[in-house]
Design an enzyme around this catalytic site. Structure first.
Site, PDB file in Angstrom:
ATOM      1  N   ILE A   7      17.605  71.692 -91.617  1.00  0.00           N
ATOM      2  CA  ILE A   7      18.196  72.877 -90.986  1.00  0.00           C
ATOM      3  C   ILE A   7      18.004  72.829 -89.467  1.00  0.00           C
ATOM      4  CG2 ILE A   7      18.036  75.413 -90.816  1.00  0.00           C
ATOM      5  CD1 ILE A   7      17.417  75.405 -93.860  1.00  0.00           C
ATOM      6  N   ARG A  24      26.381  83.775 -86.372  1.00  0.00           N
ATOM      7  CA  ARG A  24      24.930  83.849 -86.239  1.00  0.00           C
ATOM      8  C   ARG A  24      24.156  83.141 -87.353  1.00  0.00           C
ATOM      9  NH1 ARG A  24      21.678  87.882 -86.048  1.00  0.00           N
ATOM     10  NH2 ARG A  24      20.247  86.788 -84.671  1.00  0.00           N
ATOM     11  N   GLY A  25      24.833  82.400 -88.207  1.00  0.00           N
ATOM     12  CA  GLY A  25      24.135  81.720 -89.300  1.00  0.00           C
ATOM     13  C   GLY A  25      23.270  80.565 -88.816  1.00  0.00           C
ATOM     14  N   CYS A  26      22.333  80.145 -89.668  1.00  0.00           N
ATOM     15  CA  CYS A  26      21.449  79.024 -89.312  1.00  0.00           C
ATOM     16  C   CYS A  26      22.027  77.688 -89.788  1.00  0.00           C
ATOM     17  CB  CYS A  26      20.066  79.213 -89.931  1.00  0.00           C
ATOM     18  SG  CYS A  26      19.106  80.464 -89.067  1.00  0.00           S
ATOM     19  N   ILE A  27      23.063  77.740 -90.590  1.00  0.00           N
ATOM     20  CA  ILE A  27      23.578  76.483 -91.147  1.00  0.00           C
ATOM     21  C   ILE A  27      24.864  76.085 -90.429  1.00  0.00           C
ATOM     22  CG2 ILE A  27      24.328  75.300 -93.257  1.00  0.00           C
ATOM     23  CD1 ILE A  27      21.415  76.220 -93.299  1.00  0.00           C
TER      24      ILE A  27
END
Lengths: 156, 105
Positions: A26, B102-105
């Protein structure tokens, strides 16, 4: 972006559990998504995440993992790790977090370099053919530092 | 919040250059926003992604992630990074005048 903005990261993956591998993937993928150069370096048990026969079977550690809130004795029951892993994988899919094989492919396609540690490969008798195609090369510590030059190193 | 001038219109943008109000966006603006984002000319492939971003935003209220883009926009992840080296989802969202994902992926 400020003057101190991070422009390059090298993420080292040393753990072979699901919770050991994902944060690194990630971090690397997230770096690329933000235009930051990224490399991944797999060492020790982290190599399972780029091992052809193992990377689809990376599991959650259900023993010795207090954060999971499962009693140690229960965590050690046969199949417990598989059940917990299955549960986590379903939750991750809902959150658009890909399975490890797809994630590695995604990260490689983003232009990040994926490398395996030579000392660990020697230690575990792992050859180039045992590793997935996304791995660019098996490299030494010195070569890793050369790749990492000018960036931040993150050890996980 | 600051004001930027795109295609002769004054628009409010956030600290990273994202339009505050997606409804103010026009196609003419996209070309100029792209230049500010480091992309000199928008090719047909760039437009394919930008249009897809707009459509997804209209439908879902949020821009797609790189993973979704790669699977459904018709442009592969490899090509996406070639088109938008500073980050496909983020850069394309900015050019499309929609909020930063704004996602982390």
């Amino acid at each position: 972006m400020g003057e101190d903005a991070i422009t390059k990261v090298s993420v080292i993956v040393s753990k072979g559990s699901l919770e050991g591998v994902y944060p690194a993937l990630i971090m690397a993928n997230g770096a690329r998504a933000d235009g930051i150069a990224a490399d991944l370096f797999f060492t020790f048990f982290g190599l399972d995440a780029v091992h052809r026969r193992r990377y689809e079977h990376v599991k959650v550690a259900t023993v010795g993992n207090p954060g999971l809130h499962v009693a140690t004795l229960a965590g050690g029951l046969p199949g417990m790790s598989s059940v917990m892993t299955h549960y986590m994988e379903r939750k991750m899919e809902k959150l658009d977090i890909p399975p490890i094989p797809e994630f590695l492919q995604m990260i490689a396609d983003s232009g990040a370099g994926i490398y395996a540690c030579k000392a660990s490969c020697d230690l575990f008798d792992i050859a180039r053919d045992d590793l997935v195609d996304e791995v660019e090369d098996i490299i030494t510590v010195g070569e890793f530092y050369a790749h990492a030059a000018g960036g931040q190193i993150i050890f996980t | 919040m600051t004001t930027a001038t795109y295609a002769g219109h004054d628009v409010e943008v956030d600290g990273e250059g994202f339009l505050e109000d997606p409804s103010e966006w026009t196609r003419e603006m996209a070309t100029e926003i792209a230049r500010d984002a480091g992309i000199e000319t928008l090719s047909a492939e760039h437009w394919k992604v930008v249009d897809f971003m707009r459509a997804q935003y209209a439908e879902k209220g949020t821009g797609p992630t790189v993973r979704v883009l790669g699977k459904t926009s018709g442009v592969s992840i490899k090509e996406l990074y070639e088109l938008f080296p500073k980050g496909p989802a983020k850069t394309a969202a900015r050019i499309a005048g929609i909020p930063k994902p704004r996602g982390c992926i």
